[in-house]
Enzyme design. Sequence first.
Site, PDB file in Angstrom:
ATOM      1  N   LYS A   9      69.763 -39.159 -74.552  1.00 32.62           N
ATOM      2  CA  LYS A   9      70.709 -40.177 -73.994  1.00 32.62           C
ATOM      3  C   LYS A   9      71.767 -39.221 -73.906  1.00 32.62           C
ATOM      4  O   LYS A   9      72.620 -38.486 -74.488  1.00 32.62           O
ATOM      5  CB  LYS A   9      70.869 -41.119 -75.377  1.00 32.62           C
ATOM      6  CG  LYS A   9      72.086 -42.181 -74.933  1.00 32.62           C
ATOM      7  CD  LYS A   9      72.148 -43.349 -75.912  1.00 32.62           C
ATOM      8  CE  LYS A   9      72.837 -42.725 -77.240  1.00 32.62           C
ATOM      9  NZ  LYS A   9      72.883 -43.840 -78.053  1.00 32.62           N
ATOM     10  N   SER A  25      67.564 -43.509 -56.788  1.00 33.59           N
ATOM     11  CA  SER A  25      67.462 -42.301 -57.924  1.00 33.59           C
ATOM     12  C   SER A  25      68.949 -42.551 -58.457  1.00 33.59           C
ATOM     13  O   SER A  25      69.991 -43.273 -58.054  1.00 33.59           O
ATOM     14  CB  SER A  25      67.188 -41.096 -57.453  1.00 33.59           C
ATOM     15  OG  SER A  25      68.094 -40.604 -56.641  1.00 33.59           O
ATOM     16  N   THR A  57      64.696 -45.592 -62.907  1.00 32.67           N
ATOM     17  CA  THR A  57      64.680 -44.777 -61.649  1.00 32.67           C
ATOM     18  C   THR A  57      64.218 -43.372 -61.999  1.00 32.67           C
ATOM     19  O   THR A  57      63.669 -43.066 -63.239  1.00 32.67           O
ATOM     20  CB  THR A  57      66.003 -45.057 -61.042  1.00 32.67           C
ATOM     21  OG1 THR A  57      65.928 -44.173 -59.590  1.00 32.67           O
ATOM     22  CG2 THR A  57      67.271 -44.454 -61.718  1.00 32.67           C
ATOM     23  N   TYR A  58      64.855 -42.334 -61.340  1.00 34.23           N
ATOM     24  CA  TYR A  58      64.588 -40.916 -61.623  1.00 34.23           C
ATOM     25  C   TYR A  58      65.804 -40.278 -61.279  1.00 34.23           C
ATOM     26  O   TYR A  58      66.771 -40.609 -60.522  1.00 34.23           O
ATOM     27  CB  TYR A  58      63.501 -40.425 -60.819  1.00 34.23           C
ATOM     28  CG  TYR A  58      63.598 -40.217 -59.211  1.00 34.23           C
ATOM     29  CD1 TYR A  58      63.957 -39.286 -58.765  1.00 34.23           C
ATOM     30  CD2 TYR A  58      63.237 -41.588 -58.528  1.00 34.23           C
ATOM     31  CE1 TYR A  58      64.061 -39.386 -57.137  1.00 34.23           C
ATOM     32  CE2 TYR A  58      63.460 -41.521 -57.202  1.00 34.23           C
ATOM     33  CZ  TYR A  58      64.099 -40.303 -56.528  1.00 34.23           C
ATOM     34  OH  TYR A  58      63.980 -40.587 -55.405  1.00 34.23           O
TER      35      TYR A  58
END
Length: 120
Positions: A9, A25, A57-58
């Site tokens: 995180k 993204s 998302t990425y």
Amino acid sequence: MLLTLLKSKIHRVVVTEANLDYEGSLTLDPVLMEAAGMLPHERIQVLNVNTGDRIETYLIEGERGSGTVCLNGPAARCGLKNDIVIVLAYAMMTPEEAQTHVPRVVYVDSANRIVRTVPA
């Protein structure tokens, strides 16, 4: 059976821009990605503290050391510059692996510079 646990995180980074005219993204400073053990193109969740939005998302790499946190494409509709977001990545593991797993948490200041990482 595999369990999905929090892998890492990046806590309370500040959105530096939102770019609607992009395929989609989250562009992130590679310094932050590396500290969290996140990779380019990795699937992530972005939680917007200001709005409560949660998107999936990425990642793509931004400029190293820039502090960039840019919501791209449709994600740009889910946050504005200066919003605070939390970036989460997950990993699948066996129940045995899960017993000893400790997520990596990266804390930053208001300029998205790393303050501390847990575990260190």
